[in-house]
Design a protein around this motif. Sequence first.
Motif, PDB file in Angstrom:
ATOM      1  N   ALA A   1     -26.337 139.721  65.035  1.00 53.60           N
ATOM      2  CA  ALA A   1     -26.472 140.806  64.059  1.00 53.60           C
ATOM      3  C   ALA A   1     -26.799 142.087  64.803  1.00 53.60           C
ATOM      4  O   ALA A   1     -27.349 142.061  65.914  1.00 53.60           O
ATOM      5  N   GLU A   2     -26.433 143.184  64.201  1.00 49.95           N
ATOM      6  CA  GLU A   2     -26.770 144.486  64.760  1.00 49.95           C
ATOM      7  C   GLU A   2     -28.222 144.815  64.440  1.00 49.95           C
ATOM      8  O   GLU A   2     -28.673 144.620  63.300  1.00 49.95           O
ATOM      9  N   PRO A   3     -28.995 145.316  65.399  1.00 50.10           N
ATOM     10  CA  PRO A   3     -30.364 145.725  65.097  1.00 50.10           C
ATOM     11  C   PRO A   3     -30.375 146.768  63.977  1.00 50.10           C
ATOM     12  O   PRO A   3     -29.576 147.713  64.010  1.00 50.10           O
ATOM     13  N   PRO A   4     -31.238 146.605  62.974  1.00 50.22           N
ATOM     14  CA  PRO A   4     -31.230 147.497  61.811  1.00 50.22           C
ATOM     15  C   PRO A   4     -31.936 148.824  62.062  1.00 50.22           C
ATOM     16  O   PRO A   4     -32.820 149.229  61.307  1.00 50.22           O
ATOM     17  N   ILE A   5     -31.545 149.495  63.131  1.00 50.27           N
ATOM     18  CA  ILE A   5     -32.147 150.780  63.477  1.00 50.27           C
ATOM     19  C   ILE A   5     -31.165 151.532  64.358  1.00 50.27           C
ATOM     20  O   ILE A   5     -30.404 150.928  65.126  1.00 50.27           O
ATOM     21  N   GLY A   6     -31.159 152.847  64.228  1.00 50.25           N
ATOM     22  CA  GLY A   6     -30.257 153.658  65.017  1.00 50.25           C
ATOM     23  C   GLY A   6     -30.783 153.918  66.414  1.00 50.25           C
ATOM     24  O   GLY A   6     -31.953 153.684  66.729  1.00 50.25           O
ATOM     25  N   ALA A   7     -29.912 154.429  67.270  1.00 48.74           N
ATOM     26  CA  ALA A   7     -30.317 154.768  68.629  1.00 48.74           C
ATOM     27  C   ALA A   7     -31.369 155.864  68.656  1.00 48.74           C
ATOM     28  O   ALA A   7     -32.112 156.006  69.633  1.00 48.74           O
ATOM     29  N   ASP A   8     -31.457 156.635  67.548  1.00 46.67           N
ATOM     30  CA  ASP A   8     -32.451 157.701  67.448  1.00 46.67           C
ATOM     31  C   ASP A   8     -33.785 157.206  66.916  1.00 46.67           C
ATOM     32  O   ASP A   8     -34.700 158.004  66.682  1.00 46.67           O
ATOM     33  N   GLY A   9     -33.926 155.897  66.684  1.00 44.20           N
ATOM     34  CA  GLY A   9     -35.178 155.349  66.184  1.00 44.20           C
ATOM     35  C   GLY A   9     -35.342 155.430  64.689  1.00 44.20           C
ATOM     36  O   GLY A   9     -36.401 155.083  64.160  1.00 44.20           O
ATOM     37  N   LEU A  10     -34.298 155.860  63.974  1.00 36.54           N
ATOM     38  CA  LEU A  10     -34.372 155.975  62.525  1.00 36.54           C
ATOM     39  C   LEU A  10     -33.898 154.681  61.860  1.00 36.54           C
ATOM     40  O   LEU A  10     -32.913 154.077  62.282  1.00 36.54           O
ATOM     41  N   ALA A  11     -34.626 154.274  60.822  1.00 37.89           N
ATOM     42  CA  ALA A  11     -34.266 153.077  60.069  1.00 37.89           C
ATOM     43  C   ALA A  11     -34.618 153.297  58.610  1.00 37.89           C
ATOM     44  O   ALA A  11     -35.378 154.201  58.262  1.00 37.89           O
ATOM     45  N   THR A  12     -34.047 152.479  57.751  1.00 36.88           N
ATOM     46  CA  THR A  12     -34.351 152.530  56.325  1.00 36.88           C
ATOM     47  C   THR A  12     -34.955 151.195  55.914  1.00 36.88           C
ATOM     48  O   THR A  12     -34.341 150.150  56.105  1.00 36.88           O
ATOM     49  N   LEU A  13     -36.157 151.250  55.362  1.00 37.45           N
ATOM     50  CA  LEU A  13     -36.873 150.043  54.956  1.00 37.45           C
ATOM     51  C   LEU A  13     -36.822 149.880  53.440  1.00 37.45           C
ATOM     52  O   LEU A  13     -37.062 150.834  52.696  1.00 37.45           O
ATOM     53  N   GLY A  14     -36.525 148.676  53.002  1.00 42.53           N
ATOM     54  CA  GLY A  14     -36.556 148.357  51.580  1.00 42.53           C
ATOM     55  C   GLY A  14     -37.839 147.642  51.213  1.00 42.53           C
ATOM     56  O   GLY A  14     -38.828 147.673  51.954  1.00 42.53           O
TER      57      GLY A  14
ATOM     58  N   GLY B   1     -51.519 142.443  55.934  1.00 39.70           N
ATOM     59  CA  GLY B   1     -51.221 143.043  57.228  1.00 39.70           C
ATOM     60  C   GLY B   1     -51.590 144.518  57.201  1.00 39.70           C
ATOM     61  O   GLY B   1     -52.288 145.001  56.301  1.00 39.70           O
ATOM     62  N   ASN B   2     -51.121 145.253  58.185  1.00 42.82           N
ATOM     63  CA  ASN B   2     -51.366 146.681  58.276  1.00 42.82           C
ATOM     64  C   ASN B   2     -50.900 147.375  56.991  1.00 42.82           C
ATOM     65  O   ASN B   2     -49.811 147.079  56.486  1.00 42.82           O
ATOM     66  N   PRO B   3     -51.702 148.300  56.438  1.00 41.76           N
ATOM     67  CA  PRO B   3     -51.280 149.004  55.220  1.00 41.76           C
ATOM     68  C   PRO B   3     -49.942 149.723  55.346  1.00 41.76           C
ATOM     69  O   PRO B   3     -49.312 150.042  54.331  1.00 41.76           O
ATOM     70  N   ASP B   4     -49.479 149.962  56.560  1.00 44.03           N
ATOM     71  CA  ASP B   4     -48.168 150.581  56.750  1.00 44.03           C
ATOM     72  C   ASP B   4     -47.037 149.707  56.224  1.00 44.03           C
ATOM     73  O   ASP B   4     -45.904 150.161  56.094  1.00 44.03           O
ATOM     74  N   ARG B   5     -47.346 148.437  55.918  1.00 44.85           N
ATOM     75  CA  ARG B   5     -46.310 147.529  55.412  1.00 44.85           C
ATOM     76  C   ARG B   5     -45.728 147.991  54.081  1.00 44.85           C
ATOM     77  O   ARG B   5     -44.646 147.564  53.687  1.00 44.85           O
ATOM     78  N   PHE B   6     -46.431 148.864  53.358  1.00 48.09           N
ATOM     79  CA  PHE B   6     -45.938 149.333  52.065  1.00 48.09           C
ATOM     80  C   PHE B   6     -44.906 150.446  52.200  1.00 48.09           C
ATOM     81  O   PHE B   6     -44.308 150.856  51.209  1.00 48.09           O
ATOM     82  N   ALA B   7     -44.690 150.940  53.419  1.00 51.77           N
ATOM     83  CA  ALA B   7     -43.752 152.043  53.623  1.00 51.77           C
ATOM     84  C   ALA B   7     -42.328 151.617  53.291  1.00 51.77           C
ATOM     85  O   ALA B   7     -41.893 150.529  53.656  1.00 51.77           O
ATOM     86  N   GLN B   8     -41.617 152.483  52.589  1.00 51.17           N
ATOM     87  CA  GLN B   8     -40.217 152.251  52.259  1.00 51.17           C
ATOM     88  C   GLN B   8     -39.430 153.533  52.510  1.00 51.17           C
ATOM     89  O   GLN B   8     -39.990 154.620  52.631  1.00 51.17           O
ATOM     90  N   GLY B   9     -38.120 153.387  52.578  1.00 57.36           N
ATOM     91  CA  GLY B   9     -37.272 154.546  52.817  1.00 57.36           C
ATOM     92  C   GLY B   9     -37.083 154.798  54.301  1.00 57.36           C
ATOM     93  O   GLY B   9     -37.219 153.906  55.136  1.00 57.36           O
ATOM     94  N   ARG B  10     -36.786 156.038  54.635  1.00 59.35           N
ATOM     95  CA  ARG B  10     -36.476 156.403  56.011  1.00 59.35           C
ATOM     96  C   ARG B  10     -37.745 156.457  56.848  1.00 59.35           C
ATOM     97  O   ARG B  10     -38.738 157.079  56.476  1.00 59.35           O
ATOM     98  N   VAL B  11     -37.721 155.778  57.969  1.00 56.03           N
ATOM     99  CA  VAL B  11     -38.840 155.804  58.911  1.00 56.03           C
ATOM    100  C   VAL B  11     -38.276 156.018  60.314  1.00 56.03           C
ATOM    101  O   VAL B  11     -37.121 155.728  60.586  1.00 56.03           O
ATOM    102  N   ARG B  12     -39.115 156.542  61.178  1.00 57.48           N
ATOM    103  CA  ARG B  12     -38.715 156.724  62.570  1.00 57.48           C
ATOM    104  C   ARG B  12     -39.721 156.018  63.470  1.00 57.48           C
ATOM    105  O   ARG B  12     -40.935 156.200  63.324  1.00 57.48           O
ATOM    106  N   VAL B  13     -39.218 155.202  64.368  1.00 58.34           N
ATOM    107  CA  VAL B  13     -40.061 154.549  65.363  1.00 58.34           C
ATOM    108  C   VAL B  13     -40.124 155.464  66.579  1.00 58.34           C
ATOM    109  O   VAL B  13     -39.091 155.830  67.138  1.00 58.34           O
TER     110      VAL B  13
END
Length: 301
Positions: free
Chosen positions: A230-243, A250-262
């Motif tokens: 499978a293709e990694p679900p993130i772009g080369a720029d570190g951008l991903a979309t979380l559903g 776990g960490n409260p960040d687990r509730f984040a949805q939408g566009r995120v950048r690593v």
Amino acid sequence: MAGPRVLYVTGWCRSGTTMIGNLLNELDGVVHVGELRYLWRNGVLGDGTNTSCGCAEPVVDCPLWSKVLGLTGGADVLATARLWAEAQDLLVRTRHTARRLAARQSPAACELAARMAELYAAIAAVSGAHTIVDSSKFPAEAALLSGTDLRILHVVRDPRAVAHSWLRPKDYIPAMSPARSTVYWTGFNAASELVCLRNPATSMRLRYEDFVRDPRGGLADILRLLGLRAEPPIGADGLATLGVNHTVTGNPDRFAQGRVRVRPDDRWRRDLPRRAGATATALAFPLLGRYGYPVRTAAVA
């Protein structure tokens, strides 16, 4: 019928495991369940830091977990939860890791292992997933799962960065002193080493710093460990979309949805108090070199 493949994530908290799990959750056939160890204590008994699923519903009301609990909780879910919590405390705390790696296990340990396998099977049946990501981070649990189709991901982060993160409380998670966080860091990572050394062909180590520098490459390595094409679900720029996810806790960040950048987070190099940094360095010293972390750290501008 074979059970699901389990990716068990070990290491210590504040090392990026929630983000890694939630990114993998975006792949078809993969479900990230968060820190599954706390399903019974937090989710059912309400005796912990948080009772909400990552979908924002109470765990017991969540459309996924309510069905899983129906399959695994028996006639009295509360009684089952108490039995689980007691068995976990007695058998799979971090200090039990070497014992759980032994060839012969006690009947109680064998029973808990069978229950864990049944729980994973129920999660797969309800979610339709073939791969379960469990970011509980208890090495003794990973050691107990020898009868499971298991892969182990050991995630590490510079202990000074971890200490800095723990200085700040997050929603339902209180702050922790640098000394305490680093003692945990050392113990959990040393125990994770034991498990990975016993399972060299089915485990890998990933440094947080390497992951945030190249998240796509880090996820590709994990997918190879899992045998997933499978293709990694993130772009080369570190951008991903979380559903939506169904993480138990776990960490409260687990509730984040939408566009995120690593992206890298080096604020600790500037903001961590000198005494706190010295404490973390001293307590983590036996493992710093093994993970490629220098004793002296350079500040950022």
